[in-house]
Design an enzyme around this catalytic site. Structure first.
Site, PDB file in Angstrom:
ATOM      1  N   ASP A  20       0.906   2.043  20.411  1.00 55.80           N
ATOM      2  CA  ASP A  20       1.734   2.414  19.200  1.00 55.80           C
ATOM      3  C   ASP A  20       1.088   3.598  18.473  1.00 55.80           C
ATOM      4  O   ASP A  20      -0.118   3.730  18.108  1.00 55.80           O
ATOM      5  CB  ASP A  20       1.457   0.937  18.490  1.00 55.80           C
ATOM      6  CG  ASP A  20       1.868   1.363  16.816  1.00 55.80           C
ATOM      7  OD1 ASP A  20       3.012   2.204  16.655  1.00 55.80           O
ATOM      8  OD2 ASP A  20       1.560   0.794  15.945  1.00 55.80           O
ATOM      9  N   GLU A  39      -2.453   5.678   2.898  1.00 49.69           N
ATOM     10  CA  GLU A  39      -2.784   6.152   4.097  1.00 49.69           C
ATOM     11  C   GLU A  39      -1.517   6.583   5.033  1.00 49.69           C
ATOM     12  O   GLU A  39      -1.604   6.499   6.254  1.00 49.69           O
ATOM     13  CB  GLU A  39      -3.567   4.992   4.876  1.00 49.69           C
ATOM     14  CG  GLU A  39      -4.904   5.069   4.201  1.00 49.69           C
ATOM     15  CD  GLU A  39      -5.838   3.584   4.933  1.00 49.69           C
ATOM     16  OE1 GLU A  39      -5.434   3.442   6.418  1.00 49.69           O
ATOM     17  OE2 GLU A  39      -6.641   3.145   4.495  1.00 49.69           O
ATOM     18  N   GLY A  78       1.888   2.654   4.689  1.00 54.03           N
ATOM     19  CA  GLY A  78       0.924   2.808   3.821  1.00 54.03           C
ATOM     20  C   GLY A  78       1.216   3.907   2.863  1.00 54.03           C
ATOM     21  O   GLY A  78       0.261   4.432   2.195  1.00 54.03           O
ATOM     22  N   CYS A  84       0.841   8.912   9.660  1.00 54.61           N
ATOM     23  CA  CYS A  84      -0.314   8.401   9.279  1.00 54.61           C
ATOM     24  C   CYS A  84      -1.079   9.388   8.880  1.00 54.61           C
ATOM     25  O   CYS A  84      -1.106  10.696   9.126  1.00 54.61           O
ATOM     26  CB  CYS A  84      -1.049   8.044  10.829  1.00 54.61           C
ATOM     27  SG  CYS A  84      -0.400   6.507  11.479  1.00 54.61           S
ATOM     28  N   ARG A 127       3.385 -11.148  -2.567  1.00 54.29           N
ATOM     29  CA  ARG A 127       2.005 -11.432  -3.485  1.00 54.29           C
ATOM     30  C   ARG A 127       0.979 -11.279  -2.387  1.00 54.29           C
ATOM     31  O   ARG A 127      -0.130 -11.384  -2.780  1.00 54.29           O
ATOM     32  CB  ARG A 127       2.454 -12.659  -4.069  1.00 54.29           C
ATOM     33  CG  ARG A 127       2.341 -13.919  -3.128  1.00 54.29           C
ATOM     34  CD  ARG A 127       2.711 -15.006  -3.770  1.00 54.29           C
ATOM     35  NE  ARG A 127       3.083 -16.191  -2.914  1.00 54.29           N
ATOM     36  CZ  ARG A 127       2.309 -17.188  -2.612  1.00 54.29           C
ATOM     37  NH1 ARG A 127       0.928 -17.090  -3.435  1.00 54.29           N
ATOM     38  NH2 ARG A 127       2.564 -17.957  -1.525  1.00 54.29           N
TER      39      ARG A 127
HETATM   40  P1  XMP Z   1       5.153   7.135  15.085  1.00 53.94           P
HETATM   41  O1  XMP Z   1       4.320   8.109  15.576  1.00 53.94           O
HETATM   42  O2  XMP Z   1       5.858   6.654  16.140  1.00 53.94           O
HETATM   43  O3  XMP Z   1       4.097   5.628  14.770  1.00 53.94           O
HETATM   44  O4  XMP Z   1       5.936   7.163  13.964  1.00 53.94           O
HETATM   45  C1  XMP Z   1       4.513   4.441  14.181  1.00 53.94           C
HETATM   46  C2  XMP Z   1       3.265   3.797  13.995  1.00 53.94           C
HETATM   47  O5  XMP Z   1       2.469   4.369  12.707  1.00 53.94           O
HETATM   48  C3  XMP Z   1       1.956   3.285  12.452  1.00 53.94           C
HETATM   49  N1  XMP Z   1       2.020   3.388  10.658  1.00 53.94           N
HETATM   50  C4  XMP Z   1       1.009   3.963   9.976  1.00 53.94           C
HETATM   51  N2  XMP Z   1      -0.097   4.328  10.304  1.00 53.94           N
HETATM   52  N3  XMP Z   1      -0.547   4.886   7.796  1.00 53.94           N
HETATM   53  C5  XMP Z   1      -0.859   4.795   9.232  1.00 53.94           C
HETATM   54  O6  XMP Z   1      -2.263   5.361   9.303  1.00 53.94           O
HETATM   55  C6  XMP Z   1       0.856   4.429   7.422  1.00 53.94           C
HETATM   56  O7  XMP Z   1       1.193   4.575   6.474  1.00 53.94           O
HETATM   57  C7  XMP Z   1       1.632   3.706   8.780  1.00 53.94           C
HETATM   58  N4  XMP Z   1       3.194   3.443   8.762  1.00 53.94           N
HETATM   59  C8  XMP Z   1       2.879   3.108  10.102  1.00 53.94           C
HETATM   60  C9  XMP Z   1       2.257   2.125  12.941  1.00 53.94           C
HETATM   61  O8  XMP Z   1       1.396   1.449  13.857  1.00 53.94           O
HETATM   62  C10 XMP Z   1       3.552   2.376  13.471  1.00 53.94           C
HETATM   63  O9  XMP Z   1       4.005   1.525  14.588  1.00 53.94           O
END
Ligand code: XMP
Length: 476
Positions: free
Chosen positions: A340, A414, A391, A305, A404
């Site tokens: 999570d 993000e 993201g 993230c 879509r």
């Molecule tokens: P970990 O730390 O276990 O977290 O890899 C997994 C969780 O990260 C979230 N997630 C994201 N959060 N940008 C974010 O801010 C992202 O691109 C992104 N992709 C995943 C998601 O809640 C996941 O379960």
């Protein structure tokens, strides 16, 4: 004091795993006697408090199967077409069912070559032969291997089929298969209409994974991620999945809540909503949606993230768990909370439970496993696997091309991409985590998850630890 200064003075403490420690408590249990059973959502029990993230470097069918076999649950990602996601769910459901209901069949006019193709495509070793729905034979890999591919199935099939009735038990099925030396047992009704299929492998595997998460028909459990705006996909997946997870970065949003409310009315299975980060978010969501079966909480703490870096907004996972638990306590509701983002160690899971979670969702930890769908590489003689945020630029590009509903209101990525250390198969990682969680519960004096939630005491710590193991990862 001015109103703006007061805003700072009254600000809450948004703490996370590195800010607290689980305190030792009076213990009467040995770690081996500790019960790790808990819930993923209201109607989905699991045997260990670990579930996987719906990310395209973490959960496809192989991960979901491995996790369910060891008592957890996989949430398949949605960064693909609805058909591809459905196939992943079906593959989990087919993996170890006692009686397979959606049996792949062939008719007698087809050729042996076509039968071989079908078996190869679905990775199966035999096909019941039907006329309409009536069973007239069975053709197996053995039958097709040494037969001319152009002859008709009718000529190569076994006509004298050993069958079972709909009320057959697993023990009776094994006995029948052993007695007749067959590995596939079609299930028929009184009119010889095919209603299912039992395979020896599936019945034998049931004994091997005693703690697996299974549905009432003995099939492995699986959940699927959906967008709240994609009702068609949700309805399709709800026919096979055990639960749906509304998968958005910021659930506390008018359009998302309204769309989810419509979706829950049309879909008859457990719906987990998220991600949420504050008590108000939980209260607003639960008051507007009739039947919320689970809450996925934590915003911006995940390993990939960059939400908080980019926006300075977020709700650290542990804080989000406590906020959700407080909201539920205020409402007098029992809804499982999934912690999570940012979970690295068994202790993090124990802390999340002590703050009110039912289970923890793992992305980073599982992305490094053999069963994750991500590519592996060697860097300086060490193995790594790819983990990317949903993201992130590359994940978003894939989704834009496919879905879509993925028209982005936000233009900035993000998430990021990292190489995470390879850590072997899911079985060993789960073993390491469950032992660690049991040890933590032993220290806290809790013999089960509910007790840890109620009795687990914590202390604040003032020396900040590094945002640890990700320092072993390599940024792209
Ligand atoms: P970990 O730390 O276990 O977290 O890899 C997994 C969780 O990260 C979230 N997630 C994201 N959060 N940008 C974010 O801010 C992202 O691109 C992104 N992709 C995943 C998601 O809640 C996941 O379960």
């Amino acid at each position: 004091m001015g109103a703006f200064q007061e805003k700072f003075e009254k600000a809450e403490t948004a703490f996370n795993f590195e800010d607290v420690i689980l305190l030792p408590g009076f213990s009467q249990v040995e770690p081996k006697d500790i019960d790790l059973r808990t819930s993923f959502s209201k109607n989905i029990p699991i045997n260990i408090p670990l579930v996987s993230s719906p990310m395209d470097t973490v959960t496809e069918s192989e991960m979901a199967i491995a996790l369910a076999r060891h008592g957890g649950l996989g949430v398949v990602h949605r960064n693909c077409s609805a058909e591809e996601e459905l196939e992943m769910v079906k593959a989990v459901k087919r993996a170890e069912s006692f009686i397979i209901k959606d049996v792949i069949t062939i008719n007698k006019e087809a050729t042996v070559g076509e039968a071989a193709e079908l078996m190869k495509k679905h990775k199966i070793s035999g096909l019941p032969v039907v006329e309409g729905r009536k069973l007239i034979g069975i053709i197996t890999g053995r039958d097709v291997r040494f037969t001319d591919p152009s002859i008709r199935v009718e000529e190569a099939m076994t006509k004298d089929v050993v069958v079972a009735g709909p009320t057959v038990t697993p023990e009776e099925a094994v006995e029948l298969m052993k007695k007749h030396r067959v590995e596939k047992l079609p299930v028929v009704d009184n009119d010889n209409q095919l209603i299912g299929l039992i395979t020896y492998k599936d019945v034998a595997l049931r004994g091997e994974y005693k703690d697996a998460s299974r549905d009432s028909e003995g099939r492995l459990r699986v959940a699927a991620a959906v967008s709240p705006f994609d009702l068609d996909r949700a309805k399709l997946l709800a026919k096979y999945a055990d639960a749906l997870v509304i998968d958005v970065a910021h659930f506390h949003n008018k359009n998302v809540i309204e769309a989810t409310r419509r979706l829950t009315r049309e879909v008859g299975i457990d719906i987990v909503i998220g991600n949420l980060g504050t008590k108000q978010g939980v209260l607003d969501s639960i008051s507007r949606i009739e039947d919320v079966a689970g809450l996925r909480v934590g915003i911006g703490s995940g390993s990939v993230c960059i939400t908080t870096e980019v926006t300075r907004a977020g709700a650290p996972t542990l804080y989000a768990v406590s906020q959700a638990a407080d909201a539920l306590e205020e409402l007098g509701l029992k809804i499982p909370v999934i912690a999570d983002g940012g979970i690295r160690s068994p202790g993090d899971v124990a802390l999340a439970i002590a703050f009110g979670a039912s289970c923890a969702m793992l992305g980073y930890v599982l992305a490094g496993c053999k069963e994750s769908p991500s590519p592996m590489t060697i860097i300086n003689g060490k193995y790594f696997k790819l983990h990317r945020g949903m993201g992130s630029q590359s994940a978003r590009q894939k989704r834009m091309a496919l879905d879509r509903y993925a028209t982005f209101s936000k233009e900035i990525p993000e998430g990021t991409e990292i190489w995470v250390p390879y850590r072997g198969d899911v079985a060993s990682v789960i073993g390491e985590f469950t032992s660690g969680i049991r040890a933590a519960m032993g220290y806290a004096g809790a013999s089960n998850i509910e007790e840890l939630r109620k009795k687990g005491k914590v202390a604040k710590i003032f020396s900040r630890r590094e945002k640890s193991p990700s320092s072993q990862s390599i940024m792209l």
